[in-house]
Design a protein around this motif. Structure first.
Motif, PDB file in Angstrom:
ATOM      1  N   LEU A  35       0.764  -0.973   0.000  1.00 56.72           N
ATOM      2  CA  LEU A  35      -0.006   0.165   0.023  1.00 56.72           C
ATOM      3  C   LEU A  35       1.010   1.341   0.117  1.00 56.72           C
ATOM      4  O   LEU A  35       0.587   2.178  -0.686  1.00 56.72           O
ATOM      5  CB  LEU A  35      -0.800   0.049   0.991  1.00 56.72           C
ATOM      6  N   LYS A  36       2.058   1.098   0.892  1.00 53.96           N
ATOM      7  CA  LYS A  36       2.941   2.318   0.871  1.00 53.96           C
ATOM      8  C   LYS A  36       3.589   2.745  -0.649  1.00 53.96           C
ATOM      9  O   LYS A  36       3.625   3.595  -0.879  1.00 53.96           O
ATOM     10  CB  LYS A  36       3.930   2.389   1.910  1.00 53.96           C
ATOM     11  N   LEU A  37       3.847   1.596  -1.098  1.00 52.88           N
ATOM     12  CA  LEU A  37       4.568   1.740  -2.547  1.00 52.88           C
ATOM     13  C   LEU A  37       3.578   2.288  -3.610  1.00 52.88           C
ATOM     14  O   LEU A  37       3.796   3.246  -4.349  1.00 52.88           O
ATOM     15  CB  LEU A  37       4.716   0.253  -3.019  1.00 52.88           C
ATOM     16  N   ASP A  48       6.938  -5.312 -11.145  1.00 53.60           N
ATOM     17  CA  ASP A  48       7.722  -4.272 -10.290  1.00 53.60           C
ATOM     18  C   ASP A  48       7.248  -4.268  -8.697  1.00 53.60           C
ATOM     19  O   ASP A  48       8.270  -4.421  -7.872  1.00 53.60           O
ATOM     20  CB  ASP A  48       7.079  -2.775 -10.672  1.00 53.60           C
ATOM     21  N   VAL A  49       6.094  -4.889  -8.379  1.00 56.28           N
ATOM     22  CA  VAL A  49       5.582  -4.963  -6.885  1.00 56.28           C
ATOM     23  C   VAL A  49       6.540  -6.198  -6.471  1.00 56.28           C
ATOM     24  O   VAL A  49       6.936  -6.049  -5.277  1.00 56.28           O
ATOM     25  CB  VAL A  49       4.056  -5.185  -6.726  1.00 56.28           C
ATOM     26  N   PHE A  58      10.957  -9.780   1.627  1.00 55.90           N
ATOM     27  CA  PHE A  58       9.906 -10.461   1.888  1.00 55.90           C
ATOM     28  C   PHE A  58      10.086 -11.633   1.241  1.00 55.90           C
ATOM     29  O   PHE A  58      10.400 -11.745  -0.156  1.00 55.90           O
ATOM     30  CB  PHE A  58       8.618  -9.791   1.642  1.00 55.90           C
ATOM     31  N   ASP A  59       9.733 -12.853   1.569  1.00 49.08           N
ATOM     32  CA  ASP A  59       9.680 -14.456   0.918  1.00 49.08           C
ATOM     33  C   ASP A  59       8.371 -14.326   0.077  1.00 49.08           C
ATOM     34  O   ASP A  59       7.684 -14.882   0.724  1.00 49.08           O
ATOM     35  CB  ASP A  59      10.141 -15.516   1.795  1.00 49.08           C
ATOM     36  N   VAL A  60       8.399 -14.008  -1.115  1.00 44.09           N
ATOM     37  CA  VAL A  60       7.125 -13.939  -1.783  1.00 44.09           C
ATOM     38  C   VAL A  60       7.572 -14.750  -3.122  1.00 44.09           C
ATOM     39  O   VAL A  60       8.498 -14.884  -3.701  1.00 44.09           O
ATOM     40  CB  VAL A  60       6.714 -12.788  -1.884  1.00 44.09           C
ATOM     41  N   SER A  61       6.247 -15.194  -3.733  1.00 50.98           N
ATOM     42  CA  SER A  61       6.377 -15.708  -5.230  1.00 50.98           C
ATOM     43  C   SER A  61       5.606 -14.799  -6.025  1.00 50.98           C
ATOM     44  O   SER A  61       4.856 -14.031  -5.401  1.00 50.98           O
ATOM     45  CB  SER A  61       5.572 -17.234  -5.169  1.00 50.98           C
ATOM     46  N   TYR A  62       5.942 -14.785  -7.375  1.00 56.50           N
ATOM     47  CA  TYR A  62       5.396 -13.912  -8.246  1.00 56.50           C
ATOM     48  C   TYR A  62       3.872 -14.114  -8.391  1.00 56.50           C
ATOM     49  O   TYR A  62       3.148 -13.315  -8.322  1.00 56.50           O
ATOM     50  CB  TYR A  62       5.954 -14.027  -9.719  1.00 56.50           C
ATOM     51  N   TYR A  90      -1.127  -1.133 -12.534  1.00 53.43           N
ATOM     52  CA  TYR A  90      -1.648  -0.742 -11.457  1.00 53.43           C
ATOM     53  C   TYR A  90      -1.474   0.774 -11.074  1.00 53.43           C
ATOM     54  O   TYR A  90      -0.155   0.941 -11.003  1.00 53.43           O
ATOM     55  CB  TYR A  90      -1.694  -1.650 -10.234  1.00 53.43           C
ATOM     56  N   LEU A  91      -2.371   1.323 -10.573  1.00 56.55           N
ATOM     57  CA  LEU A  91      -2.031   2.938  -9.914  1.00 56.55           C
ATOM     58  C   LEU A  91      -3.117   2.929  -9.106  1.00 56.55           C
ATOM     59  O   LEU A  91      -4.392   2.602  -9.104  1.00 56.55           O
ATOM     60  CB  LEU A  91      -2.242   3.611 -11.376  1.00 56.55           C
TER      61      LEU A  91
END
Length: 107
Positions: A35-37, A48-49, A58-62, A90-91
């Motif tokens: 949200l801050k991004l 980008d996110v 952060f350990d995240v998957s696409y 997204y914006l």
């Protein structure tokens, strides 16, 4: 006879409530970072996110990031989406900037 009371809520109040609820289920802080991004930046693809979160340790998957951003778009209704190119862009909707900022500042 029991009288029914109807409370009129503004769209802003509903969005604020949804944001607070959304953030209350954020155990890792990842939702707040995303949200801050959007609040601080401009237009972002899922890639980008993902890169931002990956660089923020952060350990995240696409796919997980794609699902999270998609959910923010559909459930919260605070993002606009451009689907004309190869990737969705997204914006954060201008109308919701102040609400998102206020919720993040107080959360």
């Amino acid at each position: 006879m029991k009288k029914e009371v109807f409370v009129l809520e503004t769209i802003e109040e509903r969005v604020r409530e949804r944001l607070i609820k959304y953030l209350s289920r954020d155990d890792t802080g990842i939702r707040k970072v995303v949200l801050k991004l959007f609040l601080n930046g401009g237009k972002f693809t899922t890639g980008d996110v993902y890169e931002h979160l990956h660089n923020t340790d952060f350990d995240v998957s696409y796919r997980g990031v794609s699902a999270m951003v998609g959910l923010m778009n559909t459930r919260l209704g605070i993002l606009s989406i451009d689907v004309t190119g190869d990737h969705n862009i997204y914006l954060l909707k201008e109308d919701y900037r102040d609400i998102v900022r206020t919720v993040l500042d107080n959360y």
